[in-house]
Structure formats: structure tokens, C-alpha cells
Design a protein around this motif. Structure first.
Motif, PDB file in Angstrom:
ATOM      1  N   SER A  71      42.281  45.711  37.923  1.00 55.88           N
ATOM      2  CA  SER A  71      42.109  44.373  38.640  1.00 55.88           C
ATOM      3  C   SER A  71      41.928  43.201  37.748  1.00 55.88           C
ATOM      4  O   SER A  71      40.912  43.127  36.938  1.00 55.88           O
ATOM      5  N   PHE A  72      42.630  42.048  37.815  1.00 56.71           N
ATOM      6  CA  PHE A  72      42.361  40.934  36.996  1.00 56.71           C
ATOM      7  C   PHE A  72      41.665  39.912  38.170  1.00 56.71           C
ATOM      8  O   PHE A  72      42.390  39.519  39.149  1.00 56.71           O
ATOM      9  N   ARG A  73      40.737  39.209  37.642  1.00 59.36           N
ATOM     10  CA  ARG A  73      40.177  38.236  38.493  1.00 59.36           C
ATOM     11  C   ARG A  73      39.108  37.425  37.627  1.00 59.36           C
ATOM     12  O   ARG A  73      38.345  37.837  36.908  1.00 59.36           O
ATOM     13  N   ASP A  74      39.442  36.106  37.750  1.00 58.20           N
ATOM     14  CA  ASP A  74      38.845  35.126  37.152  1.00 58.20           C
ATOM     15  C   ASP A  74      38.690  35.243  35.621  1.00 58.20           C
ATOM     16  O   ASP A  74      39.808  35.274  35.094  1.00 58.20           O
ATOM     17  N   GLU A  86      33.976  46.897  33.344  1.00 53.49           N
ATOM     18  CA  GLU A  86      34.282  45.622  33.483  1.00 53.49           C
ATOM     19  C   GLU A  86      34.265  45.004  32.219  1.00 53.49           C
ATOM     20  O   GLU A  86      33.341  45.058  31.422  1.00 53.49           O
ATOM     21  N   PRO A  96      44.301  36.195  39.981  1.00 57.91           N
ATOM     22  CA  PRO A  96      43.986  37.549  40.850  1.00 57.91           C
ATOM     23  C   PRO A  96      45.247  38.364  40.985  1.00 57.91           C
ATOM     24  O   PRO A  96      46.287  38.062  41.756  1.00 57.91           O
ATOM     25  N   SER A  97      45.238  39.632  40.464  1.00 57.83           N
ATOM     26  CA  SER A  97      46.505  40.687  40.633  1.00 57.83           C
ATOM     27  C   SER A  97      45.713  41.873  40.267  1.00 57.83           C
ATOM     28  O   SER A  97      44.738  42.145  39.588  1.00 57.83           O
ATOM     29  N   GLU A  98      46.673  42.952  40.523  1.00 56.86           N
ATOM     30  CA  GLU A  98      46.181  44.400  40.362  1.00 56.86           C
ATOM     31  C   GLU A  98      47.383  44.904  39.595  1.00 56.86           C
ATOM     32  O   GLU A  98      48.575  44.885  39.917  1.00 56.86           O
TER      33      GLU A  98
END
Length: 119
Positions: A71-74, A86, A96-98
Motif C-alpha cells: 500500500s502506498f500512502r503519503d 512500513e 494512495p494505491s495498492e
């Protein structure tokens, strides 16, 4: 009359101040460029780190025979698989994507989006 010979070895204070002023001027003109290049190199290193991380996750999924979700976030990447971890980044910002890696090491997506911080 007796004249004493003085043996002046060294630089005068004025000469030293002129040299320091020239050095300060040179550093002020080139310092920003050097810092900018360092930031570019840090971004390049982080992008390569992401590429290598995705390769490692793909191999781990294949060798463990389990699905793994990235998961990609910030400013971070969260890896959910055998061991949850992480990774934080300083220069990169992710939309945000997975990406799902199946037990054969194949991914559900072939691309993701990155916003480069300060560039």
C-alpha cells in the motif's frame, strides 16, 4: 642611525579579509546549486529504493507461496504479507494505491504514482 631590519613574513589583515570575502561570495553563488543537486540525488536514491523494494516483495511472494499487498500512502509504503513492515520516505509522496502480488510473484498493477517533493 641604526635601522632595524624587520622580517615581515605572512599576510596582512587586509589580505586575509579580501580572501575571506572572495570565498564567501563564491560560496553564496554556488551553495544553492550544490544543495539542489544533493536533493535531486536523494530523490533518485529513494526512487531506486522503491524499485528494489517491489522486486524483493515479488520474490518473497513467490518463494513463500503467499499473497502480499503493498500500500502506498503519503510518504510511506506499507507491506502486508508474512511480516508487516512500513518504510518511510523523505523526498517522495505517493498517491494512495495498492499493488497485490500473488503467490507466483506477479503483480496486479504495473505502475503507481509518485509526487516528487520540492521538485
Amino acid at each position: 642611525m641604526c635601522r632595524s631590519k624587520t622580517n615581515n613574513i605572512g599576510f596582512t589583515l587586509i589580505e586575509l579579509l579580501v580572501v575571506l570575502a572572495i570565498m564567501a561570495l563564491t560560496m553564496s553563488l554556488t551553495g544553492g546549486l550544490i544543495l539542489k543537486n544533493i536533493g535531486k540525488q536523494q530523490r533518485f536514491v529513494e526512487i531506486e529504493k522503491v524499485k528494489n523494494l517491489l522486486k524483493v516483495v515479488s520474490y518473497e511472494s513467490f518463494f513463500n507461496g503467499r499473497n502480499t499487498v503493498v500500500s502506498f500512502r503519503d510518504k510511506s509504503i506499507l507491506i502486508k504479507g508474512n511480516n508487516r513492515r512500513e518504510i518511510e520516505f523523505k523526498e517522495l509522496i505517493f498517491l494512495p494505491s495498492e499493488i497485490n502480488f500473488n503467490m507466483y510473484g506477479m503483480s496486479s498493477k504495473t505502475s503507481f504514482s509518485i509526487i516528487v517533493n520540492g521538485g
